[in-house]
Design an enzyme around this catalytic site. Structure first.
Site, short mmCIF file in Angstrom:
data_model
loop_
_atom_site.label_atom_id
_atom_site.label_comp_id
_atom_site.label_asym_id
_atom_site.label_seq_id
_atom_site.Cartn_x
_atom_site.Cartn_y
_atom_site.Cartn_z
CB SER A 51 12.38 9.48 4.38
OG SER A 51 11.85 9.45 6.08
CD GLN A 69 5.19 1.42 14.45
OE1 GLN A 69 5.03 2.55 14.48
NE2 GLN A 69 5.50 0.02 14.35
CG ASP A 102 2.22 -6.58 12.20
OD1 ASP A 102 2.94 -6.58 13.61
OD2 ASP A 102 1.62 -5.38 11.93
CD GLU A 147 5.22 3.47 6.64
OE1 GLU A 147 6.07 3.33 6.87
OE2 GLU A 147 4.01 3.58 7.40
CG HIS A 155 9.50 7.59 8.60
ND1 HIS A 155 10.32 7.48 6.59
CD2 HIS A 155 9.09 6.91 8.31
CE1 HIS A 155 9.67 6.94 6.17
NE2 HIS A 155 8.94 6.46 6.66
CG PHE A 184 -2.62 2.66 12.88
CD1 PHE A 184 -3.07 1.78 12.43
CD2 PHE A 184 -2.49 3.96 12.48
CE1 PHE A 184 -3.47 1.87 10.95
CE2 PHE A 184 -2.91 4.33 11.39
CZ PHE A 184 -4.05 3.22 10.84
#
Length: 299
Positions: free
Chosen positions: A24, A187, A118, A26, A277, A227
């Protein structure tokens, strides 16, 4: 003992990849026409790999929400891909979040990535909206009342920055699962052992849903470090050193980024992982190359 004895008879890292992998991707909503062109080129490049879904990130600001909605709607209408819309608790009441979710359902969206989110101000302490969902577990429960969405939530192999201990972090993940989450997406991280240990600890804690590793191909260490500060991920010294002296050599950075991420995926594959992912940053080349090494081919 001969120096080569320890590798004698071993297959190359990707020799066992047989196309039994699901992926997948993002993306984030574009802010300009040029960024929109880059995004859609990336989507068209990655679409033939037949991902399980493609997720679109979501910000707390109104304009960002609208861009997310527009991107999800375009994916739904102009491609055969399954879009997963991000939703967060930040800056909105329960009623407002529920309304966005209902609009997605009516549009035909069946997949949601539910996150606490966040704070709008970097470095600020998270504060829930006075009339909003307090955290991701509450958000998941609320979304399931709106409609029977397929819901993914976040997991943190190295512990969320706001969690006091890893045990507390796992307990929070279990709350999200008990609220109705269908899978967790981790994450990013840079050690296969880190993820595999986390997967085992989650199983020992009674978490029995799929945990998908999130893979971030690194071509810009400074961006990755930014990040990492928000999500509790660590950047090993060796990774910093790999990119030293390559500021003016983008092709070399791309090659190294693909090599590092592909080896991480190969190690995870050897550890039994079959779903990945990819955080694409709206660029297709690195994710496509890594998928190819893993045996994922265009169909």
């Amino acid at each position: 003992m001969n120096r080569l004895d320890h590798i004698a008879g071993r297959e190359p890292l990707f020799a066992e990849a047989r196309g039994d992998i699901a992926v997948s991707f993002e993306f984030f909503p574009p802010k300009t026409e040029k960024m929109a062109e880059t995004l859609w080129e990336s989507i068209q490049t990655l679409a033939p790999l037949q991902p399980r879904f493609v997720s679109v990130t979501y910000g707390a600001g109104g304009s960002t929400r609208e861009r997310t909605h527009a991107t999800v709607e375009r994916i739904l209408k102009e491609t055969r891909l399954t879009p997963a819309a991000h939703l967060t608790c930040v800056g909105a009441s329960k009623g407002e979040v529920d309304e966005v979710a209902r609009e997605y359902w009516d549009l035909g969206v069946r997949n949601i990535v539910a996150l606490r989110g966040d704070p709008p101000e970097p470095g600020a302490k998270y504060q829930p909206h006075p009339q909003g969902y307090r955290d991701a577990a509450e958000l998941v429960a609320g979304l399931k009342k709106v409609a029977p969405f397929d819901i993914s939530v976040a997991a943190y192999p190295e512990c969320h920055p706001d969690s006091s201990t890893k045990a507390f972090d796992l307990e929070n993940l279990k709350r999200k699962i008990d609220a109705g989450a269908d899978r967790a997406i981790s994450q990013f991280f840079f050690s296969a052992d880190c993820f595999l240990r986390f997967r085992d600890a989650a199983a020992a804690a009674g978490i029995d849903i799929e945990i998908v590793p999130g893979i971030l191909p690194v071509s810009n260490v400074a961006t990755t470090r930014r990040f990492a500060q928000t999500c509790g991920a660590s950047i090993p010294k060796w990774l910093d050193e790999l990119f030293e002296g390559l500021d003016d050599l983008p092709s070399a950075r791309q090659l190294i980024a693909a090599t590092v991420a592909a080896e991480l995926c190969g190690q995870l594959y050897a550890g039994g992982v079959r779903c990945f992912h990819f955080y694409t940053l709206n660029r297709a080349e690195l994710s496509y190359a890594i998928c190819h090494l893993l045996g994922v081919r265009a169909k």
